[in-house]
Every structure is written in structure tokens, then in C-alpha cells.
Write a protein that holds these residues in place. Structure first.
Motif, PDB file in Angstrom:
ATOM      1  N   ASP A 118       0.831  -1.201   0.000  1.00 46.76           N
ATOM      2  CA  ASP A 118       0.000   0.000   0.000  1.00 46.76           C
ATOM      3  C   ASP A 118       0.866   1.252   0.000  1.00 46.76           C
ATOM      4  O   ASP A 118       0.569   2.237  -0.684  1.00 46.76           O
ATOM      5  N   LEU A 119       1.935   1.220   0.778  1.00 42.98           N
ATOM      6  CA  LEU A 119       2.822   2.368   0.870  1.00 42.98           C
ATOM      7  C   LEU A 119       3.601   2.574  -0.425  1.00 42.98           C
ATOM      8  O   LEU A 119       3.801   3.712  -0.871  1.00 42.98           O
ATOM      9  N   ARG A 120       4.021   1.500  -1.047  1.00 45.50           N
ATOM     10  CA  ARG A 120       4.767   1.611  -2.312  1.00 45.50           C
ATOM     11  C   ARG A 120       3.924   2.265  -3.391  1.00 45.50           C
ATOM     12  O   ARG A 120       4.447   2.989  -4.252  1.00 45.50           O
ATOM     13  N   ARG A 121       2.618   2.013  -3.376  1.00 45.07           N
ATOM     14  CA  ARG A 121       1.752   2.565  -4.418  1.00 45.07           C
ATOM     15  C   ARG A 121       1.689   4.090  -4.358  1.00 45.07           C
ATOM     16  O   ARG A 121       1.357   4.744  -5.343  1.00 45.07           O
ATOM     17  N   VAL A 122       2.016   4.665  -3.192  1.00 47.94           N
ATOM     18  CA  VAL A 122       2.046   6.124  -3.071  1.00 47.94           C
ATOM     19  C   VAL A 122       3.082   6.722  -4.020  1.00 47.94           C
ATOM     20  O   VAL A 122       2.909   7.830  -4.547  1.00 47.94           O
ATOM     21  N   PHE A 123       4.156   6.000  -4.235  1.00 53.02           N
ATOM     22  CA  PHE A 123       5.256   6.498  -5.059  1.00 53.02           C
ATOM     23  C   PHE A 123       5.108   6.137  -6.535  1.00 53.02           C
ATOM     24  O   PHE A 123       5.944   6.528  -7.342  1.00 53.02           O
ATOM     25  N   THR A 124       4.059   5.388  -6.897  1.00 58.66           N
ATOM     26  CA  THR A 124       3.924   4.897  -8.268  1.00 58.66           C
ATOM     27  C   THR A 124       3.865   6.032  -9.273  1.00 58.66           C
ATOM     28  O   THR A 124       4.554   6.003 -10.312  1.00 58.66           O
ATOM     29  N   GLU A 125       3.066   7.057  -8.992  1.00 60.44           N
ATOM     30  CA  GLU A 125       2.906   8.156  -9.938  1.00 60.44           C
ATOM     31  C   GLU A 125       4.213   8.922 -10.116  1.00 60.44           C
ATOM     32  O   GLU A 125       4.625   9.204 -11.261  1.00 60.44           O
ATOM     33  N   ARG A 126       4.884   9.251  -9.024  1.00 65.06           N
ATOM     34  CA  ARG A 126       6.157   9.971  -9.129  1.00 65.06           C
ATOM     35  C   ARG A 126       7.190   9.151  -9.866  1.00 65.06           C
ATOM     36  O   ARG A 126       7.951   9.682 -10.692  1.00 65.06           O
ATOM     37  N   THR A 127       7.231   7.856  -9.589  1.00 58.06           N
ATOM     38  CA  THR A 127       8.192   6.988 -10.275  1.00 58.06           C
ATOM     39  C   THR A 127       7.927   6.969 -11.773  1.00 58.06           C
ATOM     40  O   THR A 127       8.856   7.066 -12.589  1.00 58.06           O
ATOM     41  N   GLY A 128       6.651   6.870 -12.156  1.00 56.08           N
ATOM     42  CA  GLY A 128       6.305   6.841 -13.578  1.00 56.08           C
ATOM     43  C   GLY A 128       6.673   8.129 -14.289  1.00 56.08           C
ATOM     44  O   GLY A 128       7.194   8.107 -15.415  1.00 56.08           O
ATOM     45  N   ILE A 129       6.410   9.272 -13.627  1.00 58.23           N
ATOM     46  CA  ILE A 129       6.729  10.561 -14.246  1.00 58.23           C
ATOM     47  C   ILE A 129       8.228  10.708 -14.456  1.00 58.23           C
ATOM     48  O   ILE A 129       8.691  11.118 -15.533  1.00 58.23           O
ATOM     49  N   LEU A 130       9.002  10.374 -13.422  1.00 63.65           N
ATOM     50  CA  LEU A 130      10.458  10.504 -13.543  1.00 63.65           C
ATOM     51  C   LEU A 130      11.035   9.533 -14.561  1.00 63.65           C
ATOM     52  O   LEU A 130      11.940   9.894 -15.328  1.00 63.65           O
ATOM     53  N   ASP A 131      10.533   8.307 -14.587  1.00 67.07           N
ATOM     54  CA  ASP A 131      11.011   7.341 -15.590  1.00 67.07           C
ATOM     55  C   ASP A 131      10.737   7.858 -16.998  1.00 67.07           C
ATOM     56  O   ASP A 131      11.582   7.730 -17.901  1.00 67.07           O
ATOM     57  N   GLU A 191      17.917  11.913 -14.032  1.00 65.28           N
ATOM     58  CA  GLU A 191      18.497  10.674 -13.520  1.00 65.28           C
ATOM     59  C   GLU A 191      18.862  10.817 -12.042  1.00 65.28           C
ATOM     60  O   GLU A 191      18.685   9.865 -11.261  1.00 65.28           O
ATOM     61  N   ALA A 192      19.353  12.001 -11.659  1.00 69.87           N
ATOM     62  CA  ALA A 192      19.674  12.237 -10.242  1.00 69.87           C
ATOM     63  C   ALA A 192      18.402  12.224  -9.400  1.00 69.87           C
ATOM     64  O   ALA A 192      18.382  11.664  -8.289  1.00 69.87           O
ATOM     65  N   GLN A 193      17.321  12.828  -9.911  1.00 69.86           N
ATOM     66  CA  GLN A 193      16.050  12.817  -9.190  1.00 69.86           C
ATOM     67  C   GLN A 193      15.503  11.392  -9.039  1.00 69.86           C
ATOM     68  O   GLN A 193      14.935  11.048  -8.000  1.00 69.86           O
ATOM     69  N   ARG A 194      15.697  10.598 -10.072  1.00 68.62           N
ATOM     70  CA  ARG A 194      15.209   9.209 -10.008  1.00 68.62           C
ATOM     71  C   ARG A 194      15.962   8.413  -8.954  1.00 68.62           C
ATOM     72  O   ARG A 194      15.359   7.627  -8.204  1.00 68.62           O
ATOM     73  N   GLU A 200      14.613   7.774  -1.228  1.00 68.06           N
ATOM     74  CA  GLU A 200      13.475   8.214  -0.414  1.00 68.06           C
ATOM     75  C   GLU A 200      12.505   7.068  -0.160  1.00 68.06           C
ATOM     76  O   GLU A 200      12.007   6.900   0.962  1.00 68.06           O
ATOM     77  N   ILE A 201      12.239   6.277  -1.197  1.00 66.62           N
ATOM     78  CA  ILE A 201      11.314   5.146  -1.041  1.00 66.62           C
ATOM     79  C   ILE A 201      11.861   4.155  -0.023  1.00 66.62           C
ATOM     80  O   ILE A 201      11.142   3.690   0.872  1.00 66.62           O
ATOM     81  N   GLU A 202      13.143   3.839  -0.151  1.00 64.56           N
ATOM     82  CA  GLU A 202      13.740   2.857   0.756  1.00 64.56           C
ATOM     83  C   GLU A 202      13.749   3.372   2.191  1.00 64.56           C
ATOM     84  O   GLU A 202      13.447   2.633   3.131  1.00 64.56           O
ATOM     85  N   GLU A 203      14.087   4.656   2.369  1.00 64.39           N
ATOM     86  CA  GLU A 203      14.092   5.224   3.719  1.00 64.39           C
ATOM     87  C   GLU A 203      12.688   5.242   4.313  1.00 64.39           C
ATOM     88  O   GLU A 203      12.509   4.992   5.506  1.00 64.39           O
ATOM     89  N   THR A 204      11.697   5.539   3.487  1.00 63.82           N
ATOM     90  CA  THR A 204      10.311   5.550   3.960  1.00 63.82           C
ATOM     91  C   THR A 204       9.873   4.151   4.373  1.00 63.82           C
ATOM     92  O   THR A 204       9.216   3.971   5.413  1.00 63.82           O
ATOM     93  N   LEU A 205      10.238   3.165   3.574  1.00 64.64           N
ATOM     94  CA  LEU A 205       9.880   1.785   3.907  1.00 64.64           C
ATOM     95  C   LEU A 205      10.561   1.333   5.197  1.00 64.64           C
ATOM     96  O   LEU A 205       9.948   0.657   6.034  1.00 64.64           O
TER      97      LEU A 205
END
Length: 220
Positions: A118-131, A191-194, A200-205
């Protein structure tokens, strides 16, 4: 009226009659004199009068009668120091607000997300935009590099043939080169933002696991 009562009444009247005179004497009494001590360079100066040039200096105040220390006055800050102090105070407020926000976020995290998925899905949109930004920047860099190589090749062929490079062609080369430099910078930034997002995702998890009191996710 008894003699004792009469004596008490006379005493009270006398005491009341002396109050205005005592109050007036208190008003007329001069304030206790002070002795001021401050530093002027390497010199220590003490005086019963504070000169104008020492008003903004740090000083100690003593009773002129007893010599006992009565207090201390800090040096008046300069405009730059006041501005710096204001910045420091504002930063403290920001740090406090950030800490309070973090605590509220952690509480919301615990109450909102039942699992790491559930928590990972929070980052899905940001990950997609940056990719998408990274892929687009890479494509633009490759296309601009190819176009620039082609223009340089054509200009080189003209020079080898003894012909001058046309002004329009030279401007196109310069423009493509400028666009390529810009796209490379954008690519590096995306690439640096990605990479920062992965951190950030790993630290949040990890924080989530700590708050939940669970071990490390085996997928991590």
C-alpha cells in the motif's frame, strides 16, 4: 471609652498621619547609584556614568553603595547580526514545523497503510513521471547528437571541397549543439532525481517497518 481603647485609637491616628510624609520622602529619595563596567578594546573601564559611546556595549552593573553586582546588559546587535539572528530563529521555527510534520506523517502512515505494498503505491505516480522524463531526455540527447553529427559531417565535406560553410548551416550547428548541452543537463537532472526517489522510497519503507515493529522486507 476605656483607657486602653483610647490609647490604641490615638496610636492608629498617629500612624495614619505619618503615611503621607513617609510616602513623600520615598518619592524624594534619589535612586540608588550604579557603577558601570565595560570593555573598551583591551581596557576595562568602570564609571558611575555611562557615556554615549558605551551605551551599546556589553556591561556589568554594580551598586555604588555596596559594590554588589546588580545585573548585566548584553551588547546591542548590529543590523547584520540582527538579520542573522532572525534567520536563525526562522530556521528553528522551520525545523520545529518539519519535525511536527514528520510526526504527523508517521502517525498517518501507520493508520493509513496496512502493508508495504500500500505504501509503495504512493510512489507509483512519481516513479512513472520521472522514468518517462529520463527516457524522453535520453531519446532527445540521442536525436540531437545524431543531427549534430550529420551537420558537422556536411560542413566538413564542404570544407574539404574548398567551399565555405554557409552562415545558415553554421547557425544550425551552433543551435543543435546548444540544444544538446541543455538536454544533457536535463537528462542528468532527471536521472539524479530518479536515484534520489529510490533512496526516499527505501528510507520511507525502513521507517514504516520500524514504526510497525517488523523486520526487513525480504524483497528489499
Amino acid at each position: 471609652m476605656s483607657r486602653i481603647a483610647t490609647t490604641i485609637l490615638i496610636g492608629l491616628l498617629l500612624a495614619v498621619s505619618t503615611l503621607p510624609a513617609q510616602a513623600q520622602r520615598g518619592k524624594n529619595e534619589p535612586k540608588a547609584k550604579k557603577l558601570y563596567c565595560w570593555n573598551k578594546g583591551a581596557e576595562r573601564i568602570c564609571s558611575d556614568a555611562l557615556p554615549q559611546e558605551a551605551v551599546n556595549s556589553a556591561r556589568e552593573e554594580f551598586s555604588a553603595a555596596s559594590g554588589l553586582r546588580r545585573g548585566e546588559v548584553e551588547r546591542t546587535l548590529t543590523e547584520e547580526e540582527r538579520a542573522e539572528a532572525a534567520v536563525v530563529a526562522a530556521q528553528r521555527q522551520l525545523d520545529l514545523a518539519a519535525e511536527q510534520t514528520r510526526q504527523r506523517t508517521e502517525q498517518a502512515m501507520l493508520s493509513t497503510y496496512e502493508s508495504e505494498d500500500d505504501l509503495r503505491r504512493v510512489f507509483t505516480e512519481r516513479t512513472g513521471i520521472l522514468d518517462n522524463n529520463v527516457q524522453t531526455a535520453r531519446y532527445n540527447v540521442a536525436s540531437l547528437r545524431e543531427a549534430l553529427v550529420s551537420l558537422l559531417g556536411t560542413a566538413g565535406d564542404r570544407e574539404l571541397a574548398g567551399k565555405p560553410v554557409a552562415e545558415k548551416q553554421a547557425r544550425s550547428i551552433q543551435q543543435r549543439h546548444s540544444e544538446l548541452v541543455t538536454q544533457r543537463r536535463m537528462q542528468a537532472s532527471f536521472e539524479a532525481q530518479r536515484k534520489a526517489l529510490d533512496v526516499e522510497i527505501e528510507e520511507t519503507l525502513q521507517r514504516y517497518r520500524l514504526l510497525k515493529g517488523v523486520g526487513t522486507d525480504p524483497r528489499a
